[in-house]
Design an enzyme around this catalytic site. Structure first.
Site, short mmCIF file in Angstrom:
data_model
loop_
_atom_site.label_atom_id
_atom_site.label_comp_id
_atom_site.label_asym_id
_atom_site.label_seq_id
_atom_site.Cartn_x
_atom_site.Cartn_y
_atom_site.Cartn_z
N ASP A 185 1.08 -1.45 0.08
CA ASP A 185 -0.01 -0.02 -0.26
C ASP A 185 0.91 1.25 0.14
OD1 ASP A 185 -1.91 1.87 0.35
OD2 ASP A 185 -2.44 1.25 2.33
N GLU A 217 -0.34 10.19 0.22
CA GLU A 217 -1.56 10.08 0.09
C GLU A 217 -2.10 9.65 1.73
OE1 GLU A 217 -4.74 6.72 -0.44
OE2 GLU A 217 -2.78 6.74 0.63
N GLU A 218 -1.13 9.11 2.18
CA GLU A 218 -1.65 8.35 3.63
C GLU A 218 -2.28 9.59 4.49
OE1 GLU A 218 -2.45 5.34 4.20
OE2 GLU A 218 -1.30 4.25 2.85
#
Length: 363
Positions: A185, A217-218
Site C-alpha cells: 500500500d 496519500e496516507e
C-alpha cells in the site's frame, strides 16, 4: 503447486517494496521509480512536493491519461527521546496497535544512516486480564534501540522528526503466485503504473500516458491534488489496494487471485460511469476476470484528482491485499498482471472520440 501466473518484474517490485519512505519522506522511493521509468518515459518531471511523473508520448495533442499509485507507506516519526534512550513514536498513517509490539523497525537519519530497533512489549506473565485484552495505542508505544541513554541516541545522529519504517524483506511465498512484502500500500501500484508503460512502449497509441508516483496519500491524498493539477489529464486511473476478504477473520467477495477489481465508489468518489463501463468492456474482450469494490470508509488518489479543474474522468482500480497497514502484506500475481493488461489496453484504445463518447455518457 501452480505455476507463477503471467509476467512480473520481481526486481522492480522488490526494490520498491524494500525502499523506505513514509509520507513526506518519499525521495528514496522516487529514485527507485525513476530508475525503472527512464527506459520507457520520454520525459520525467516532478511536482513541487515530490510526486514523480513519467510521460510516454503518443500523438501530438493526443488525450492525456494519468495512471497513478502512491509511493508513501505508513510509518512513524521520532516524537521524543527519553533520558534512557527509548524513542516515542508519532504514527504517520493508520496503525492498529495489535500489529506492532515486538516488531522491528528502522530509524533513518537526515544523513541517510539507518538504525535497527524493536517496539517494546510486556511479558504476559502476571498481567491483569484487562491489560492483556486492551489494545495499546500506537502513540503510547516506544522503540528500543538497545542503547543506554538519550546521549547515545543523539550520538547516532537520530533527532526529532526522523523517519521510522518497518523492517521487512520481499519474499516469494510457498506458492509462487503469493508475494509478501511491506508497503504494498501502495508501492505495488506505483510499480503497476510503470509496468503499463513497458507494456505499451512498442504499440501505437494516441494517448500521452503519464505514470505517476504520488506522495502523501496516507495523510490526505496531497500529491494527487498537485500532480493532477500539474498534468491536467483528460482521463485518470488511480491504482490502490483494497482489503482481501479471504482469511479466517475477514470474509467477503474480494479475494486474492480473483483478477481485476473495479471500484464503483468509495467515501470520496463515485467512479465515472462511462469509464467504468469501458473497463468492463475491455476486461470482457481480453477474457479478464471482473470484480467490484465498494467502500463507505476510506479513499484513494482518485478522490482528489476527479475534482481538479472542471472535473476529470476518473476511477480507481484496486489490488486485493491481506494485512494492510502492517509490517507484511500478501498479494497475488494474477491480480497485478490482469490489472496491467486491462489498463494497457485502455491506453491503446483511448482517443479523442473515446473521450467525447465517455463525456456524453454522463450528460
Amino acid at each position: 503447486m501452480k505455476e507463477a501466473y503471467g509476467e512480473m518484474n520481481l526486481e522492480m517490485i522488490k526494490e520498491l517494496s524494500e525502499a523506505h519512505g513514509i509520507s513526506g519522506c518519499e525521495k528514496e522511493v522516487s529514485r527507485v521509480m525513476k530508475k525503472w521509468l527512464e527506459p520507457v518515459a520520454d520525459e520525467i518531471t516532478y511536482d513541487n512536493i515530490g510526486s514523480i511523473i513519467g510521460l510516454q508520448k503518443g500523438k501530438e495533442n493526443g488525450p492525456k491519461v494519468m495512471i497513478c499509485g502512491h509511493m508513501d507507506e505508513v510509518g512513524f516519526l521520532v516524537r521524543e527521546i527519553d533520558e534512557n534512550g527509548f524513542i516515542r513514536m508519532l504514527p504517520v498513517g493508520g496503525w492498529w496497535g495489535h500489529v506492532l509490539p515486538a516488531q522491528t523497525l528502522y530509524v533513518t537519519t537526515k544523513e541517510g544512516k539507518r538504525y535497527h530497533g524493536v517496539v517494546g512489549s510486556s511479558a504476559p506473565h502476571g498481567l491483569p486480564a484487562e491489560v492483556k485484552e486492551k489494545v495499546i495505542k500506537p502513540i503510547d508505544m516506544f522503540l528500543d534501540l538497545g542503547v543506554e541513554s538519550r546521549e547515545e541516541v543523539l550520538e547516532l545522529g537520530i533527532q526529532i522528526g526522523d523517519m521510522i519504517t518497518p523492517d521487512t524483506k520481499f519474499e516469494v511465498m510457498n506458492n509462487p503466485n503469493y508475494l509478501m512484502g511491506k508497503a504494498w500500500d501502495d508501492r505495488l501500484c506505483a510499480a503497476l503504473a510503470v509496468d503499463v508503460l513497458y507494456r505499451i512502449q512498442k504499440d501505437a497509441h494516441d494517448a500521452n500516458v503519464y505514470a505517476v508516483g504520488t506522495v502523501q496519500e496516507e495523510v490526505g491524498l496531497r500529491g494527487a491534488r498537485t500532480a493532477g493539477n500539474m498534468i491536467h489529464p483528460d482521463v485518470a486511473i488511480a491504482l490502490d489496494v483494497t482489503t482481501a476478504m479471504d482469511t479466517p477473520v475477514d470474509q467477503g467477495d474480494i479475494k486474492l487471485g480473483g483478477g481485476v477489481v473495479l471500484s464503483v465508489m468509495d467515501a470520496g468518489i463515485i467512479g465515472h460511469k462511462a469509464l467504468l463501463h469501458e473497463m468492463e468492456d475491455i476486461c470482457r474482450d481480453l477474457n479478464l476476470d471482473i470484480n467490484y469494490d465498494m467502500m463507505t470508509v476510506g479513499g484513494t488518489d482518485a478522490d482528489n484528482i476527479h475534482k481538479a479543474h472542471a472535473g476529470i474522468i476518473t476511477m480507481t482500480l484496486s489490488i486485493p491485499t491481506r494485512y494492510m497497514h502492517s509490517h507484511r502484506l500478501i498479494i497475488h500475481r494474477k491480480d497485478y498482471v490482469q490489472t496491467v493488461e486491462a489498463i494497457a489496453e485502455f491506453c491503446r484504445r483511448v482517443n479523442w472520440d473515446k473521450i467525447k463518447e465517455m463525456n456524453q455518457g454522463i450528460r
